[in-house]
Design an enzyme around this catalytic site. Sequence first.
Site, PDB file in Angstrom:
ATOM      1  N   ASP A 211      17.943 -22.928  -8.259  1.00 10.81           N
ATOM      2  CA  ASP A 211      18.810 -23.898  -9.366  1.00 10.81           C
ATOM      3  C   ASP A 211      19.504 -25.109  -8.367  1.00 10.81           C
ATOM      4  O   ASP A 211      20.279 -25.206  -7.450  1.00 10.81           O
ATOM      5  CB  ASP A 211      19.749 -23.299  -9.741  1.00 10.81           C
ATOM      6  CG  ASP A 211      20.347 -23.855 -11.042  1.00 10.81           C
ATOM      7  OD1 ASP A 211      20.554 -25.091 -11.045  1.00 10.81           O
ATOM      8  OD2 ASP A 211      21.176 -23.017 -11.698  1.00 10.81           O
ATOM      9  N   HIS A 304      13.022 -24.336 -19.986  1.00 11.13           N
ATOM     10  CA  HIS A 304      14.204 -25.444 -19.486  1.00 11.13           C
ATOM     11  C   HIS A 304      14.107 -26.707 -19.072  1.00 11.13           C
ATOM     12  O   HIS A 304      14.543 -27.502 -19.425  1.00 11.13           O
ATOM     13  CB  HIS A 304      15.323 -24.374 -18.862  1.00 11.13           C
ATOM     14  CG  HIS A 304      16.445 -24.995 -18.620  1.00 11.13           C
ATOM     15  ND1 HIS A 304      17.379 -25.341 -19.295  1.00 11.13           N
ATOM     16  CD2 HIS A 304      17.136 -25.245 -17.153  1.00 11.13           C
ATOM     17  CE1 HIS A 304      18.327 -25.885 -18.717  1.00 11.13           C
ATOM     18  NE2 HIS A 304      18.319 -25.910 -17.580  1.00 11.13           N
TER      19      HIS A 304
END
Length: 394
Positions: A211, A304
């Site tokens: 991330d 996403h």
Amino acid sequence: RTMTRRRLLGSSAAAVGAVGAGAGIYGVADSAERTEAVTGTETVAWDGPRQAGIATAPPQAHAIFVGLDLLPKVGAAELTGIMKVWTADIARLTQGRPALADTEPELAAAPARLTVTVGYGPGVFVALDRPEVAPPLPAFAIDRLDPAYTGADLALQVCADDPVTVAHAVRVLVKNVRSLVTVRWMQRGFRRARGAETPGTTMRNLMGQVDGTTNPEAGTADFDSLVWDDGTDRPWMREGTTMVLRRIRIELDTWDELDRPGRELSVGRTLSTGAPLTGAYESDEPDFSATDRNGIPVIPPSAHIARARHTHAGERIFRRVYNYDDPPAPGQVSNSGLLFVSFQRDITTQFLPIQRRLDEFDALNEWTTPVGSAVFVIPPGVGSGSYIGEGLFG
Ligand code: HEM
């Protein structure tokens, strides 16, 4: 004598001796006996045109975000007082010196790259009679906001590589202004411990995903233009920015039910390396137009990264996120998620379009729920002789 004392105290006490070499309680351990490099004495500059804790890289391992509300009596004069106290505390604590009248001065000895970033919520601008400056975010359909984690007049982002340092700094900063504010929330976050991974490794969130890959790099001209205000609209905001803090719960129990390919399709990147599904390396650019032999997009348009991807270069943000993992409610087995933190010059043109797209649709939404939300104006940095927000209050 030294040996006996070391044996009695054990190796961790010898390490403490090395950190507190100035205090000289135990003396400095022989370098041959030291097994780990001591990093707690490292400092980050507290002064300069911009506040610390935003471009500070890599992000420190521990953070506490504090949301405070102003008591009704607080106006511009009292706000100035709070800022003067905080500026003095920050100048000392971040450099490894106890705050004035610090009741636990020894705890200040390991600053561990401590930074404190101060933010102003909409309430500050109401108190100053300028409510148009920092309006709260609009409501989103995906939100299930808990008032206990939503909004606040003032914010402190306190980061360091050591959790004791963070706890002490928060304690000092909050108690020194407690006649003027109340604490609305405190949110604790963490990333990998300092030294646990090769420097430069992108962090992983508690879903196991890499991330932070597609993020402007601190210190580059690109980062500077996306994050720092140039003061055109408001001269007092020059070198300031804005912070969005979204507390996003992760449904780890249902995420557990999803197989690995399903997990990778929901984000559009592989779990092992963080590479886009169309590439081999983490740094590879995703190819959103690539299709498989049946004509099906390799990265689903609902993934996403497909939804979050900017539609033009100016629509980008800098994400500086932390994991949270708090005690579960009775009957639950986890209470985990992401403290999604983004910095951007302009919330309306950079953050909002992305958040609107994710609100409309994002495959990840099935396992993520925003449960807290707050926005803050981050005023410019300070130098000796001035105080945070001086350009606004002064
Ligand atoms: C990318 C996770 C919420 C904006 C990513 C990536 C992951 C991820 C794994 C791919 C690697 C990377 O580039 O960092 C999550 C999780 C979230 C979350 C677990 C919630 C729990 C959000 C929110 C926003 C956002 C709320 C903004 C409103 C972005 C952006 C990218 C990204 C802009 C880069 C997309 C690209 O251009 O490739 N996120 N994210 N994310 N995320 Fe999120």
